[in-house]
Write a protein that holds these residues in place. Structure first.
Motif, short mmCIF file in Angstrom:
data_model
loop_
_atom_site.label_atom_id
_atom_site.label_comp_id
_atom_site.label_asym_id
_atom_site.label_seq_id
_atom_site.Cartn_x
_atom_site.Cartn_y
_atom_site.Cartn_z
N GLU A 32 0.84 -1.20 0.00
CA GLU A 32 0.00 0.00 0.00
C GLU A 32 0.88 1.25 0.00
O GLU A 32 1.86 1.34 0.73
N PHE A 33 0.49 2.22 -0.83
CA PHE A 33 1.22 3.48 -0.96
C PHE A 33 0.30 4.64 -0.62
O PHE A 33 -0.89 4.63 -0.93
N ARG A 34 0.87 5.66 0.02
CA ARG A 34 0.16 6.91 0.33
C ARG A 34 0.63 7.94 -0.70
O ARG A 34 1.82 8.23 -0.80
N LEU A 35 -0.32 8.46 -1.50
CA LEU A 35 0.01 9.39 -2.57
C LEU A 35 0.05 10.81 -2.03
O LEU A 35 -0.91 11.27 -1.42
N ASP A 36 1.19 11.49 -2.24
CA ASP A 36 1.36 12.82 -1.65
C ASP A 36 1.83 13.89 -2.63
O ASP A 36 1.89 15.06 -2.27
N THR A 37 2.14 13.50 -3.87
CA THR A 37 2.62 14.46 -4.87
C THR A 37 2.01 14.13 -6.23
O THR A 37 1.85 12.96 -6.57
N ILE A 38 1.70 15.15 -6.99
CA ILE A 38 1.28 14.96 -8.37
C ILE A 38 2.29 15.65 -9.27
O ILE A 38 2.63 16.81 -9.06
N ASN A 39 2.78 14.90 -10.25
CA ASN A 39 3.65 15.47 -11.28
C ASN A 39 2.76 15.79 -12.47
O ASN A 39 2.04 14.92 -12.98
N VAL A 40 2.78 17.06 -12.88
CA VAL A 40 1.94 17.53 -13.98
C VAL A 40 2.85 17.92 -15.14
O VAL A 40 3.79 18.69 -14.95
N ARG A 41 2.59 17.35 -16.31
CA ARG A 41 3.36 17.69 -17.51
C ARG A 41 2.44 18.35 -18.52
O ARG A 41 1.27 17.98 -18.65
N MET A 42 2.97 19.34 -19.23
CA MET A 42 2.23 19.93 -20.32
C MET A 42 2.60 19.20 -21.60
O MET A 42 3.78 19.09 -21.94
N LEU A 43 1.60 18.69 -22.28
CA LEU A 43 1.81 17.97 -23.53
C LEU A 43 1.96 18.96 -24.69
O LEU A 43 1.56 20.13 -24.57
N PRO A 44 2.54 18.51 -25.80
CA PRO A 44 2.75 19.41 -26.94
C PRO A 44 1.47 20.10 -27.44
O PRO A 44 1.53 21.21 -27.95
N ASP A 45 0.31 19.46 -27.24
CA ASP A 45 -0.95 20.07 -27.69
C ASP A 45 -1.55 21.03 -26.67
O ASP A 45 -2.63 21.57 -26.87
N GLY A 46 -0.85 21.25 -25.54
CA GLY A 46 -1.32 22.20 -24.53
C GLY A 46 -2.13 21.57 -23.41
O GLY A 46 -2.41 22.22 -22.41
N HIS A 47 -2.53 20.32 -23.54
CA HIS A 47 -3.25 19.64 -22.47
C HIS A 47 -2.27 19.22 -21.38
O HIS A 47 -1.06 19.19 -21.60
N LEU A 48 -2.82 18.87 -20.23
CA LEU A 48 -1.99 18.44 -19.11
C LEU A 48 -2.12 16.94 -18.89
O LEU A 48 -3.18 16.36 -19.12
N ALA A 49 -1.04 16.32 -18.46
CA ALA A 49 -1.03 14.91 -18.05
C ALA A 49 -0.53 14.87 -16.62
O ALA A 49 0.33 15.67 -16.24
N ALA A 50 -1.06 13.97 -15.82
CA ALA A 50 -0.69 13.94 -14.41
C ALA A 50 -0.51 12.51 -13.92
O ALA A 50 -1.24 11.60 -14.33
N LYS A 51 0.47 12.34 -13.04
CA LYS A 51 0.69 11.08 -12.33
C LYS A 51 0.90 11.41 -10.87
O LYS A 51 1.51 12.42 -10.53
N ALA A 52 0.37 10.55 -10.01
CA ALA A 52 0.55 10.72 -8.57
C ALA A 52 1.71 9.86 -8.11
O ALA A 52 1.94 8.77 -8.65
N TYR A 53 2.43 10.35 -7.12
CA TYR A 53 3.57 9.62 -6.57
C TYR A 53 3.43 9.50 -5.06
O TYR A 53 2.89 10.40 -4.42
N GLY A 54 3.92 8.40 -4.54
CA GLY A 54 3.86 8.22 -3.11
C GLY A 54 4.86 7.19 -2.62
O GLY A 54 5.57 6.58 -3.40
N ARG A 55 4.86 7.01 -1.33
CA ARG A 55 5.77 6.08 -0.66
C ARG A 55 4.94 5.02 0.07
O ARG A 55 3.77 5.24 0.38
N PRO A 56 5.57 3.90 0.39
CA PRO A 56 4.86 2.85 1.13
C PRO A 56 4.31 3.35 2.46
O PRO A 56 4.99 4.07 3.18
N VAL A 57 3.08 2.96 2.77
CA VAL A 57 2.44 3.34 4.03
C VAL A 57 3.24 2.77 5.20
O VAL A 57 3.37 3.43 6.23
#
Length: 97
Positions: A32-57
């Motif tokens: 189990e992981f606790r998500l505490d950060t979101i990495n947001v990238r801007m794509l070439p078409d101007g939309h955003l992509a996001a992934k959440a990151y976390g560490r083991p509980v």
């Protein structure tokens, strides 16, 4: 730099702390992981992509692992607000130190 040569920005990304009230847990390979950060990238078409990151509980030296960001309105609002805030910060930069 040649004035006729376009400047190519190949990537723009920001890291956003997830407020405590919006954090969640997810699991991978039985851990189990606790998500505490979101990495947001801007794509070439101007939309955003996001992934959440976390560490083991359970703590320890577990890897910092990425997960999809759930489709929740409050998380979409956080990513949107972070994108706008990043634009403000970038536009007010004071140059290379």
């Amino acid at each position: 730099m040649d004035e006729d040569e376009p400047i190519v920005v190949s990537a723009m990304a920001i890291n956003v702390a997830i407020p405590e009230s919006l954090r969640w847990t997810d699991s991978r390979r039985g851990q189990e992981f606790r998500l505490d950060t979101i990495n947001v990238r801007m794509l070439p078409d101007g939309h955003l992509a996001a992934k959440a990151y976390g560490r083991p509980v359970e703590g320890g030296r577990g890897a910092y692992v990425s997960f999809p960001v759930p489709d929740r309105p409050e998380l979409h609002a956080l990513v949107d607000a972070a994108g706008h805030r990043a634009a403000q910060v970038w536009s007010a930069h004071r140059g290379l130190r």
